[in-house]
Design a protein around this motif. Structure first.
Motif, PDB file in Angstrom:
ATOM      1  N   SER A 511       0.842  -1.202   0.000  1.00 23.78           N
ATOM      2  CA  SER A 511       0.000   0.000   0.000  1.00 23.78           C
ATOM      3  C   SER A 511       0.869   1.241   0.000  1.00 23.78           C
ATOM      4  CB  SER A 511      -0.914   0.013   1.232  1.00 23.78           C
ATOM      5  OG  SER A 511      -0.165   0.237   2.419  1.00 23.78           O
ATOM      6  N   ASP A 512       0.239   2.387  -0.247  1.00 24.63           N
ATOM      7  CA  ASP A 512       0.811   3.720  -0.070  1.00 24.63           C
ATOM      8  C   ASP A 512       2.108   3.956  -0.850  1.00 24.63           C
ATOM      9  OD1 ASP A 512      -0.900   4.967   2.310  1.00 24.63           O
ATOM     10  OD2 ASP A 512      -0.591   2.848   2.705  1.00 24.63           O
ATOM     11  N   PRO A 513       2.076   3.832  -2.177  1.00 21.33           N
ATOM     12  CA  PRO A 513       3.288   4.101  -2.951  1.00 21.33           C
ATOM     13  C   PRO A 513       3.618   5.593  -2.980  1.00 21.33           C
ATOM     14  CG  PRO A 513       1.427   3.755  -4.418  1.00 21.33           C
ATOM     15  CD  PRO A 513       0.934   3.460  -3.034  1.00 21.33           C
ATOM     16  N   VAL A 514       4.899   5.932  -2.846  1.00 22.96           N
ATOM     17  CA  VAL A 514       5.373   7.316  -2.973  1.00 22.96           C
ATOM     18  C   VAL A 514       6.635   7.314  -3.831  1.00 22.96           C
ATOM     19  CG1 VAL A 514       4.410   7.995  -0.751  1.00 22.96           C
ATOM     20  CG2 VAL A 514       6.785   7.267  -0.861  1.00 22.96           C
ATOM     21  N   TRP A 515       6.849   8.395  -4.583  1.00 20.57           N
ATOM     22  CA  TRP A 515       7.950   8.475  -5.533  1.00 20.57           C
ATOM     23  C   TRP A 515       9.172   9.150  -4.927  1.00 20.57           C
ATOM     24  CZ3 TRP A 515       8.130   6.306 -10.304  1.00 20.57           C
ATOM     25  CH2 TRP A 515       6.918   5.857 -10.852  1.00 20.57           C
ATOM     26  N   SER A 516      10.346   8.690  -5.357  1.00 18.38           N
ATOM     27  CA  SER A 516      11.577   9.414  -5.042  1.00 18.38           C
ATOM     28  C   SER A 516      11.609  10.680  -5.901  1.00 18.38           C
ATOM     29  CB  SER A 516      12.799   8.540  -5.334  1.00 18.38           C
ATOM     30  OG  SER A 516      12.870   8.207  -6.713  1.00 18.38           O
ATOM     31  N   PRO A 517      12.315  11.716  -5.469  1.00 13.01           N
ATOM     32  CA  PRO A 517      12.306  12.981  -6.222  1.00 13.01           C
ATOM     33  C   PRO A 517      12.863  12.866  -7.640  1.00 13.01           C
ATOM     34  CG  PRO A 517      13.896  13.038  -4.412  1.00 13.01           C
ATOM     35  CD  PRO A 517      13.075  11.817  -4.206  1.00 13.01           C
ATOM     36  N   ALA A 523       8.699   3.963  -2.983  1.00 13.87           N
ATOM     37  CA  ALA A 523       8.674   3.365  -1.640  1.00 13.87           C
ATOM     38  C   ALA A 523       7.236   3.018  -1.294  1.00 13.87           C
ATOM     39  CB  ALA A 523       9.256   4.321  -0.610  1.00 13.87           C
ATOM     40  N   PHE A 524       7.049   2.008  -0.437  1.00 17.31           N
ATOM     41  CA  PHE A 524       5.699   1.558  -0.128  1.00 17.31           C
ATOM     42  C   PHE A 524       5.718   0.746   1.158  1.00 17.31           C
ATOM     43  CE2 PHE A 524       7.773  -1.478  -2.893  1.00 17.31           C
ATOM     44  CZ  PHE A 524       7.527  -2.707  -2.299  1.00 17.31           C
ATOM     45  N   ASN A 525       4.534   0.477   1.677  1.00 15.16           N
ATOM     46  CA  ASN A 525       4.368  -0.431   2.810  1.00 15.16           C
ATOM     47  C   ASN A 525       4.152  -1.848   2.307  1.00 15.16           C
ATOM     48  OD1 ASN A 525       2.805   2.241   4.258  1.00 15.16           O
ATOM     49  ND2 ASN A 525       4.339   1.132   5.431  1.00 15.16           N
ATOM     50  N   LEU A 526       4.811  -2.786   2.921  1.00 14.14           N
ATOM     51  CA  LEU A 526       4.580  -4.203   2.660  1.00 14.14           C
ATOM     52  C   LEU A 526       3.915  -4.800   3.889  1.00 14.14           C
ATOM     53  CD1 LEU A 526       4.946  -6.835   1.017  1.00 14.14           C
ATOM     54  CD2 LEU A 526       7.172  -7.092   2.141  1.00 14.14           C
ATOM     55  N   LEU A 527       2.782  -5.472   3.684  1.00 10.18           N
ATOM     56  CA  LEU A 527       1.997  -6.016   4.780  1.00 10.18           C
ATOM     57  C   LEU A 527       1.883  -7.523   4.588  1.00 10.18           C
ATOM     58  CD1 LEU A 527      -0.800  -3.311   4.510  1.00 10.18           C
ATOM     59  CD2 LEU A 527       1.278  -3.211   5.883  1.00 10.18           C
ATOM     60  N   PRO A 528       2.850  -8.288   5.062  1.00 14.37           N
ATOM     61  CA  PRO A 528       2.854  -9.740   4.808  1.00 14.37           C
ATOM     62  C   PRO A 528       1.595 -10.436   5.296  1.00 14.37           C
ATOM     63  CG  PRO A 528       4.964  -9.024   5.702  1.00 14.37           C
ATOM     64  CD  PRO A 528       4.028  -7.872   5.842  1.00 14.37           C
ATOM     65  N   ASN A 529       0.999  -9.927   6.353  1.00 16.80           N
ATOM     66  CA  ASN A 529      -0.195 -10.561   6.916  1.00 16.80           C
ATOM     67  C   ASN A 529      -1.445  -9.728   6.663  1.00 16.80           C
ATOM     68  OD1 ASN A 529       1.347 -12.683   7.972  1.00 16.80           O
ATOM     69  ND2 ASN A 529       1.871 -11.462   9.774  1.00 16.80           N
ATOM     70  N   GLY A 530      -1.438  -8.986   5.579  1.00 17.99           N
ATOM     71  CA  GLY A 530      -2.608  -8.207   5.214  1.00 17.99           C
ATOM     72  C   GLY A 530      -2.816  -6.976   6.059  1.00 17.99           C
TER      73      GLY A 530
END
Length: 729
Positions: A511-517, A523-530
């Motif tokens: 979730s929540d992708p953000v770009w480098s300048p 960059a993003f959040n990884l949620l292995p257990n949802g």
């Protein structure tokens, strides 16, 4: 709220009318909604008396601040929001008063948004009986910003009310000899965003008389609401902030729900909630006739039992080999057995997902149904959705066996096999059924807007998306999908070719992708257990490599919000605390700002010296700007609500959405401290703003805006069926 009155506004007042207003005022400020705040009482009394006196010039922000709050005559209202904050609180308490008590007075007092001049409405003659029958009740539930269930419930509640008002004439639901059906479309401009949040759920009481639902209002706050089916009014239950997944006690007198990391219960008549058991992860429950409650956590957990009066919790199931989720637990009518949906993966296709039945006293689970969405047990039937058809499987519950094959009940029923297997229907134990249907594609579409609101381009995505971010070079979009796929839930769109490709190959939730300048990394959040259980990870990925690199990971929640202009750190938050994390695998988070209020959408100015963000301090989300990294000189930018701040590329303009979906612009003059101009409207987006989701992006020059908005031609309906089994016999 339906009160039996039709209100007409009057601008000039006779002595008799002024007395009536003052009488209504005393009733309001002496009510529970106002007795806890003398400031709000004094504020409302002041503006009402000035309105009656015709002294409208004194009802300006600066004058009120000077007279009531002791501010200097030349104080800067752009930096001191004391009057705006108090007015917002008064509006909230007025809404609470009329929601809880209705109005037995002939006068209704309102304080319009953006104004300090109150309005008074007088009740005219009551409507005729024919008009009352024809009127569609108004439900006082604010539209959802993103979550399907809020809008679904609005539609469902209107339908249930209309059906019962016309067919049952305010009597409790009964079982007519034949099935009674009614379907009604959503109000104009209202759309559903299904599958975004599977936990804002709705549930009919076992006696079929009451609807309970979790809904998020325009402030971004989720709460528990109830609605008698024979009434046109919905009521928010106090002290249920953050409520999700309501479920009923067998006698229909209590509602269980999850909120604030706890399983709770509350009387349908209201009152303070009682804690049943602490559950850090979101939990869904069912209530047995002997007071036993079973609850299920979304991912990697068995089902537990606990007493409705509290105590310890013990597991009643175990995960079979390959299972990653046991969810949607429900007692059977006998109160001794229960069913649940078990999944072997959380993607949009899990052919091994099954509904199992098990005894409360132990033993092995028995496979009941091979289906990817939840099932509901009612007397003589098991209800479930497959391929968007709602089926009723005849059952002999005493023998725990199916009787013949399933029978179709309704088509085009909304359901999502992805993630946890949600579906939009609910049923009582005495023959009342409510379900949602849809026609057309629910995929949103992208439109490019100029500053004057002209659409200058558009394209349709190939996948259903939740939120997106535009790369600084304007070439790509990074997006969250509604559904979890074999490659995860992050995607990349090349704007030049409109091609969609997976951003990662990891099947876990992201979730929540953000770009480098430099537009090179996301960059993003990884949620292995949802996202239900730790760990909570932050990763980055180089575009085209599909090989994630670790940035940070432990059991603390860090939602990624932005990437610093110098590329050295990420901006994150846990809804209450703002932190920064160096973009290195061994980086440690550093908290810079914390408060007791919900906050989101942190974005640094291009020079890295200011930070814009949203915060909910008074029940309404507003936009603030502060110096960075000190968070000194905090200034409120929005006037009557705001969400989703974005900077222009040179930092001289700040954009945001007001709570009506208008694109707003505020000029920024640099200095110590910086000067921020009053916001002005650019154009209407038609969005229902979500303070916690990226719904638009702006090009660096501030001339074009990309908006993800509902697709035209998509329609949805909600239906209620009384004595639905009669329709299939």
């Amino acid at each position: 709220m339906s009160t039996g009155h039709h209100f007409e506004k009057i601008d000039k007042f006779s002595a008799k009318q002024a007395d009536a207003v003052r009488s209504a005022l005393e009733s309001v400020i002496s009510s529970p909604a106002f007795t806890g705040s003398k400031r709000c009482q004094d504020f409302l009394r002041l503006v009402v008396e000035r309105r009656l006196a015709g002294d409208l010039d004194s009802l300006r922000e600066r004058q009120i601040g000077v007279e009531m709050f002791g501010r200097p005559v030349d104080y800067d209202t752009s930096n001191d929001a004391v009057v705006r904050v108090r007015a917002t609180e008064v509006r909230k308490r007025l809404a609470q008063y009329y929601r809880e008590t209705g109005t037995t007075s002939q006068v209704r007092i309102e304080l319009p948004a953006g104004s300090y001049v109150p309005e008074f409405s007088w009740a005219s003659e009551a409507k005729t009986e024919t008009e009352q029958k024809a009127a569609v009740p108004v439900v006082p539930v604010p539209p959802s910003r993103r979550r399907f269930s809020v809008l679904a419930v609005v539609a469902g509640v209107v339908i249930v009310s209309l059906l019962l008002l016309l067919s049952l004439r305010h009597s409790p639901p009964s079982q007519p000899a034949n099935a009674v059906r009614l379907s009604l479309g959503l109000p104009q401009g209202v759309t559903l965003h299904r599958n975004w949040h599977p936990f804002e759920h709705f549930a009919l009481s076992p006696d079929g008389e009451m609807l309970a639902f979790a809904a998020t209002d325009a402030t971004g706050q989720s709460s528990l609401w109830i609605r008698p089916l024979s009434s046109s009014d919905a009521q928010r239950l106090d002290q249920t902030e953050g409520a999700l997944l309501p479920f009923w006690s067998p006698d229909s007198q209590y509602i269980g729900f999850w909120a604030d990391s706890k399983l709770k219960k509350i009387r349908r008549s209201g009152g303070p909630p009682e804690v049943i058991y602490s559950v850090p992860e979101i939990a869904q429950g069912t209530w047995g006739p002997d007071g036993t409650i079973l609850f299920a956590k979304a991912v990697n957990s068995p089902i537990f039992r606990v007493s409705s009066t509290g105590g310890s919790a013990t597991p009643v199931t175990s995960l079979l080999p390959g299972q990653v989720s046991q969810m949607w637990v429900q007692f059977l009518p006998d109160g001794k057995h229960f069913i649940y949906l078990a999944r072997t993966n959380l993607t949009s296709n899990d052919p091994s997902a099954k509904v199992y039945i098990q005894s409360l006293s132990g033993g092995s689970p028995v496979e009941l149904l091979n289906v990817q969405t939840r099932a509901t047990a009612v007397p003589d039937y098991l209800l479930f959705v497959q391929d968007r058809v709602l089926y009723a499987q005849p059952m002999d519950w005493s023998a725990l066996k199916k009787i013949g094959g399933p029978v179709s009940v309704a088509r085009n029923v909304a359901a999502s096999p992805a993630y946890l297997g949600t579906s939009e229907f609910t049923a009582s134990q005495n023959g009342v059924l409510m379900y949602g249907t849809s026609e057309g594609s629910s995929f949103d579409q992208f439109n490019w807007y100029a500053r004057d609101g002209t659409i200058v381009g558009s394209f349709e995505p190939q996948i259903d998306f939740q939120q997106f971010t535009l790369s600084p070079d304007g070439k790509y979009l990074a997006l969250n999908s509604f559904h979890q796929h074999a490659t995860g839930s992050l995607w990349l769109i090349n704007l030049a070719t409109n091609t969609t490709t997976p951003l990662t190959t990891d099947p876990h939730a992201q979730s929540d992708p953000v770009w480098s300048p430099d537009s090179r990394y996301v960059a993003f959040n990884l949620l292995p257990n949802g996202g239900s259980d730790p760990p909570f990870l932050v990763q980055k990925i180089e575009i085209g490599s599909q090989q994630p690199q670790p940035v940070y990971g432990n059991n603390d929640r860090h939602w990624v919000e932005d990437w610093s202009p110098d590329g050295k750190f990420l901006l994150t938050h846990d809804t209450k605390t703002f932190s920064i994390i160096p973009v290195t695998a061994d980086g440690k988070s550093k908290a810079l700002y914390t408060s007791s209020f919900l906050k989101d959408a942190f974005h640094l100015s291009p020079d890295g010296q200011l930070i814009a963000y949203g915060e909910n301090r008074t029940g309404t989300w507003e936009i603030f700007v502060a110096s960075f990294p000190s968070f000194h000189d905090i200034k409120q930018v929005s006037v009557s609500g705001g969400a989703e701040p974005r900077w222009r590329g040179d930092g001289r303009e700040l954009f945001f959405l007001d709570l009506n979906g208008k694109m707003m612009s505020a000029g920024v003059e640099r200095g110590l401290p910086p000067r921020i101009g009053l916001p002005r409207k650019l154009f209407d987006t038609g969005l229902v703003p979500d303070p916690t989701v990226n719904q638009y992006a702006v090009t660096p020059d501030g001339r074009k805006f990309l908006v993800l908005e509902p697709r035209k031609g998509f329609s949805e309906n909600y239906s209620v069926v009384l004595n639905w089994p009669a329709a299939i016999k």
